[in-house]
Design an enzyme around this catalytic site. Structure first.
Site, mmCIF file in Angstrom:
data_model
loop_
_atom_site.group_PDB
_atom_site.id
_atom_site.type_symbol
_atom_site.label_atom_id
_atom_site.label_comp_id
_atom_site.label_asym_id
_atom_site.label_seq_id
_atom_site.Cartn_x
_atom_site.Cartn_y
_atom_site.Cartn_z
ATOM 1 N N LEU A 137 0.862 -1.173 0.000
ATOM 2 C CA LEU A 137 0.000 0.000 0.000
ATOM 3 C C LEU A 137 0.902 1.227 0.000
ATOM 4 O O LEU A 137 2.029 1.171 0.500
ATOM 5 C CB LEU A 137 -0.897 0.026 1.242
ATOM 6 C CG LEU A 137 -1.916 -1.100 1.401
ATOM 7 C CD1 LEU A 137 -2.597 -1.006 2.766
ATOM 8 C CD2 LEU A 137 -2.959 -1.061 0.284
ATOM 9 N N ASP A 138 0.393 2.341 -0.538
ATOM 10 C CA ASP A 138 1.168 3.577 -0.491
ATOM 11 C C ASP A 138 1.401 3.996 0.957
ATOM 12 O O ASP A 138 0.662 3.603 1.870
ATOM 13 C CB ASP A 138 0.428 4.693 -1.222
ATOM 14 C CG ASP A 138 0.326 4.439 -2.714
ATOM 15 O OD1 ASP A 138 1.179 3.697 -3.236
ATOM 16 O OD2 ASP A 138 -0.596 4.979 -3.346
ATOM 17 N N LYS A 139 2.383 4.825 1.154
ATOM 18 C CA LYS A 139 2.782 5.265 2.494
ATOM 19 C C LYS A 139 1.597 5.760 3.325
ATOM 20 O O LYS A 139 1.452 5.405 4.493
ATOM 21 C CB LYS A 139 3.824 6.378 2.377
ATOM 22 C CG LYS A 139 4.262 6.989 3.699
ATOM 23 C CD LYS A 139 5.281 8.087 3.470
ATOM 24 C CE LYS A 139 5.692 8.735 4.786
ATOM 25 N NZ LYS A 139 6.678 9.823 4.562
#
Length: 356
Positions: A137-139
């Site tokens: 997942l993105d940050k």
């Protein structure tokens, strides 16, 4: 990691040179940029005193250097990072990833990542590719992720991802009144001008499909259920921008100057414009267990920040008497609309993370 200390006397013939150039000539295996960083951070002493990188020396001085490890060397070091564990057995680990946590080390984030935390929690995962991580997942996207605990389980999960048998479902709060359910089929690739961004790219982009369903519609926002048929980097964020319904709080793909803020109540304006990340959450995960071959699924709640934002939005809309709700707002039937993610596509583009 423990730093290494080096000490030496500057040869007279190097007199008149800058200290950073002197050190590089004596330690050619290190770049001048790295040496300058050591000097600025106080890891270099000349006759027991700190010095400026541009300072010229006479020759004959005594230099002490604490060699600092390259940041990249920390990428596979265990670190004590709290993990919100949703499920665990001998084969897999399912976690709820918080915001502000990069999944895999990359440029700008060589330490303090989920991978470092996994290596601390499961030391044996150091023997697995990417410490057992099979998707990301993105940050600043929150929610469910699965991590393998052995090689056989990891390969099993990889095959599921590649054959589109892993289900991942998201919730998103977006700008605008979205009036109908829709599938967005637009290729995604690197932005032609800004490398750290992705974009709908009809020339070099890869096939990308996002399905979304309107759960609630408000005056200036909509609350969506999103399912992926492909798994490109930043896919939902890019497709929502393309759809003219960008995700609230998205610092890269969000609406910039055209938000009708003047007509928004003060509390709504503050809640929406000050939201500190993209309002995107991986709420559901479904897969086949790699050992038992039984289908498993997990559904978690929205994080507190998205709940609070929805509360403000709902209160304003209720006052205006303009609200739409899907009959199955909180039903998460993971078997009904499979959300799919491609493992290899995710990891092929880790260099954009940035993870903004």
């Amino acid at each position: 990691m423990v730093s290494e200390k080096k000490e030496f006397k500057v040869p007279i013939e190097l007199g008149g040179m800058r200290i950073d150039s002197v050190i590089q000539s004596l330690l050619p295996e290190f770049s001048r940029t790295r040496i300058q960083k050591w000097i600025k951070e106080g890891y270099v002493k000349v006759d027991s005193l700190g010095i400026h990188p541009k300072k010229k020396i006479i020759g004959g001085e005594f230099i002490e250097i604490e060699i600092q490890p390259d940041e990249q060397s920390y990428q596979f070091e265990p670190e004590e990072i709290p993990l919100d564990i949703v499920f665990e057995d001998d084969y897999i680990l399912v976690i709820n990833k918080p915001s502000d946590l990069v999944v895999h080390p990359a440029a700008g984030n060589w330490s303090g990542t989920l991978l470092n935390g996994i290596l601390n929690y499961i030391p044996s995962n150091k023997n697995l590719p990417r410490a057992g991580i099979v998707h990301r997942l993105d940050k600043n996207t929150t929610g469910l992720m699965v991590v393998a605990k052995d090689e056989v389980s990891q390969q099993h999960l990889v095959r599921q991802l590649q054959s589109k048998k892993v289900n991942r479902e998201y919730r998103a709060i977006v700008w605008g009144q979205v009036w109908k359910n829709k599938s967005i089929s637009q290729p995604i690739g690197r932005h032609p001008a800004v490398r750290v961004k992705m974009a709908v790219n009809k020339i070099s982009g890869k096939d990308s499909i996002t399905h979304y369903e309107v759960l609630e519609r408000f005056g200036l926002h909509s609350y969506l259920r999103c399912n992926l048929e492909t798994g490109r980097t930043h896919q939902i964020r890019v497709h929502m921008q393309f759809n003219d319904s960008p995700i609230v709080g998205d610092p890269v793909y969000g609406i910039k100057k055209i938000i009708p803020t003047k007509n928004m109540p003060a509390d709504l304006r503050k809640a929406a414009l000050d939201f500190g990340r993209q309002a995107l959450h991986a709420i559901g995960l479904g897969l086949i267990h790699p050992f038992t071959n039984e289908p498993m699924k997990w559904v978690i709640d929205l994080p507190a920040d998205m709940k609070a934002l929805l509360d403000v939005i709902r209160n304003e809309v209720i006052h205006d008497k303009e609200v739409f709700k899907s009959d199955d707002l909180y039903v998460d039937d993971l078997d009904e609309e499979p959300a799919l993610e491609s493992l290899l596509d995710n990891f092929d583009s880790l260099d954009d993370e940035d993870d903004q």
